[in-house]
Scaffold this active site. Structure first.
Site, PDB file in Angstrom:
ATOM      1  N   ALA A   1      34.344  41.782  27.556  1.00 33.79           N
ATOM      2  CA  ALA A   1      33.296  40.812  27.246  1.00 33.79           C
ATOM      3  C   ALA A   1      32.500  41.290  26.038  1.00 33.79           C
ATOM      4  O   ALA A   1      32.021  42.418  26.003  1.00 33.79           O
ATOM      5  CB  ALA A   1      32.377  40.630  28.454  1.00 33.79           C
ATOM      6  N   HIS A   2      32.392  40.414  25.030  1.00 32.14           N
ATOM      7  CA  HIS A   2      31.686  40.792  23.807  1.00 32.14           C
ATOM      8  C   HIS A   2      31.333  39.541  23.023  1.00 32.14           C
ATOM      9  O   HIS A   2      31.780  38.444  23.338  1.00 32.14           O
ATOM     10  CB  HIS A   2      32.557  41.711  22.951  1.00 32.14           C
ATOM     11  CG  HIS A   2      33.819  41.050  22.492  1.00 32.14           C
ATOM     12  ND1 HIS A   2      34.912  40.897  23.315  1.00 32.14           N
ATOM     13  CD2 HIS A   2      34.150  40.470  21.310  1.00 32.14           C
ATOM     14  CE1 HIS A   2      35.866  40.259  22.658  1.00 32.14           C
ATOM     15  NE2 HIS A   2      35.430  39.988  21.439  1.00 32.14           N
ATOM     16  N   SER A   3      30.532  39.731  22.019  1.00 27.31           N
ATOM     17  CA  SER A   3      30.243  38.693  21.051  1.00 27.31           C
ATOM     18  C   SER A   3      30.121  39.391  19.704  1.00 27.31           C
ATOM     19  O   SER A   3      30.251  40.614  19.619  1.00 27.31           O
ATOM     20  CB  SER A   3      28.963  37.943  21.420  1.00 27.31           C
ATOM     21  OG  SER A   3      28.809  36.809  20.598  1.00 27.31           O
TER      22      SER A   3
END
Length: 148
Positions: free
Chosen positions: A67-69
């Protein structure tokens, strides 16, 4: 080599927790990043928006979501969170669902982001280490496996 004691402190772990769906799983990963001082709550929302816009591409191997942005003002320091789910959840990735491990990744800039990602990827490509990580009982044990 990434220093996992810096990038993955005890406060960034949630082991054998429940999430009702992928959004809640990402919120748990985001909480670990916030609790460790790596991000603000805005980053958690950005990670969820990334999946809503781009789909479940962050489910990178069977059972694992990274999970990342993008790097943003919501990232205070580069770091990771580690969420091991007691019950796997579906992200909508036919090839790699269901997900039981969600690693939250926050990068201040592209270079740090890539350094930490490559260190994690190296550990997770080793099936023996993956099995050890799934059985590990503490943050210290997980860090030791990642660093070995």
């Amino acid at each position: 080599m990434a220093d996992f004691s810096t990038f993955l402190p005890d406060s960034a772990f949630a082991l054998d927790v429940e999430a009702k769906d992928w959004r809640e799983a990402i919120k748990l990963a985001g909480k670990g990043l916030v609790d460790a001082g790596f991000t603000t709550d805005d980053y958690t929302n950005q990670m969820i928006e990334t999946v809503e816009k781009l789909g479940p591409y962050m489910v990178i191997t069977p059972g694992l979501a990274l999970a990342h942005s993008r790097p943003s003002d919501a990232v205070l320091h580069t770091g990771l969170s580690w969420v091991r789910l007691a019950t796997p959840v579906e992200f909508g990735n036919k090839a790699n669902d269901p997900v039981s491990l969600v690693i939250g990744l926050a990068g201040r800039d592209e270079n740090e982001h890539l350094e930490v990602m490559s260190a994690i990827a190296k550990a997770l490509m080793d099936q023996k280490k993956t099995a050890q990580l799934a059985a590990a009982q503490s943050p210290a044990e997980i860090r030791a496996i990642l660093e070995s």
